[in-house]
Each structure stands twice: as structure tokens, then as C-alpha cells.
Design a protein around this motif. Structure first.
Motif, PDB file in Angstrom:
ATOM      1  N   LEU A 152      10.439   0.481  -2.206  1.00 56.77           N
ATOM      2  CA  LEU A 152      10.547   1.198  -0.919  1.00 56.77           C
ATOM      3  C   LEU A 152      11.933   0.994  -0.334  1.00 56.77           C
ATOM      4  N   GLN A 210       0.831  -1.206   0.000  1.00 57.46           N
ATOM      5  CA  GLN A 210       0.000   0.000   0.000  1.00 57.46           C
ATOM      6  C   GLN A 210       0.866   1.256   0.000  1.00 57.46           C
ATOM      7  N   ARG A 211       1.973   1.226   0.762  1.00 59.11           N
ATOM      8  CA  ARG A 211       2.868   2.387   0.788  1.00 59.11           C
ATOM      9  C   ARG A 211       3.518   2.592  -0.584  1.00 59.11           C
TER      10      ARG A 211
END
Length: 171
Positions: free
Chosen positions: A169, A153-154
Motif C-alpha cells: 500500500l 485488509q486493504r
């Protein structure tokens, strides 16, 4: 992530199995369909227990039914903690639940491939497994939401979709 997902999944899977079982009992009252003893037969074969075809092993049936559903809940909690949440994730998990049953039933020789089943029987099974998957998903997602968005989701928050120019990420 796994240290959170295991207890969350056990809770979610237990709740999902209870909801599915309630739905099955309601459906059986309406349709007159008898209990299935396939879970007990699978457990007898997996555990090397003596088979008693004329006996209806209720304790084994419930043990396999709840044990399998509870343990599979851990996978749904892993999905939720990774960021796979909501109805799409629960739809994906429905397929996993159906596949788990079919692997165990067919590998032990207790069941037959679903494409050989009567259509009504197949539809009822898919419905009950979807109820399980979505109920398990609601609980797993709620428990994972306590810890904020998952890594997936990030990553999606940077730019939704799959793009080569969006870096992973940081570790």
C-alpha cells in the motif's frame, strides 16, 4: 494506530477476562475444581513480594488475573487495527495468551511446562484461554471496525493471498 489500539485493547482485554472468569466459575461449580492460586504466586515472585504458601492471596490472584488479561488485550487490538480480525485472528491470539501464561509461570518457577500436566487439566486451561481470546477478539474487532478496514485488509482487497506482483500500500 497505537493510540487507538491501547484504549480499545484495555477494554477488550478486561471484557475478555471477565467472560473467561465467568466461564471458569461455571466450570468449577460443575466439576468441583478449586481456584488456582498460580497467578498470585507468579505476581509475588515478579514483584519480589514475600511468599506466604499457606495463605490464599485473593487480591493478588485477581490483580494478576485481570491485569495480565487486560494488558494482553492491547495486543489483540493491535492485531485488529492492523487488519487481523475474526476467528482466525482470535485463534492466533489464543496461542499468545497460553504462551504468555507459560512464560511467566515457568520463568518464575511457579508452574511446570504444559506437556507435564494431566491431560484434563491442560484441556480445561486451553478451553478457558480460548474463551478469553475469542471474547477479547469480538470486542477488539468491533472497536477496530469503527475505523474501517486495517492496512492488511486493504492490501488483501487488491488481490487476496500473497503475490509478488501486488505492491505494498502507499505510505
Amino acid at each position: 494506530m497505537l493510540t487507538r489500539a491501547v484504549p480499545q485493547g484495555l477494554v477488550a482485554g478486561l471484557v475478555g477476562t471477565a467472560v473467561m472468569t465467568l466461564g471458569e466459575k461455571i466450570e468449577q461449580r460443575l466439576t468441583g475444581r478449586p481456584d488456582s492460586h498460580v497467578p498470585a504466586r507468579v505476581l509475588e515472585r515478579l514483584a519480589g513480594l514475600p511468599e506466604q504458601p499457606r495463605r490464599q492471596p485473593r487480591a493478588l490472584n485477581l490483580g494478576m488475573h485481570y491485569g495480565q488479561g487486560t494488558l494482553l488485550g492491547v495486543l489483540r487490538a493491535v492485531m485488529a487495527n492492523a487488519g487481523l480480525r475474526g476467528p482466525v485472528a482470535s485463534g492466533m491470539f489464543t496461542v499468545i495468551r497460553l504462551t504468555s501464561d507459560q512464560i511467566l509461570e515457568n520463568a518464575t518457577g511457579v508452574g511446570a511446562p504444559p506437556q507435564t500436566w494431566p491431560r484434563r487439566e491442560l484441556a480445561v486451561d486451553v478451553l478457558h484461554k480460548a474463551v478469553y481470546a475469542f471474547a477479547t477478539g469480538v470486542v477488539a474487532d468491533a472497536l477496530a471496525n469503527r475505523h474501517g478496514p486495517g492496512p492488511g485488509q486493504r492490501h488483501a482487497a487488491r488481490r487476496p493471498g500473497r503475490h509478488e506482483d501486488v505492491a505494498p500500500l502507499p505510505r
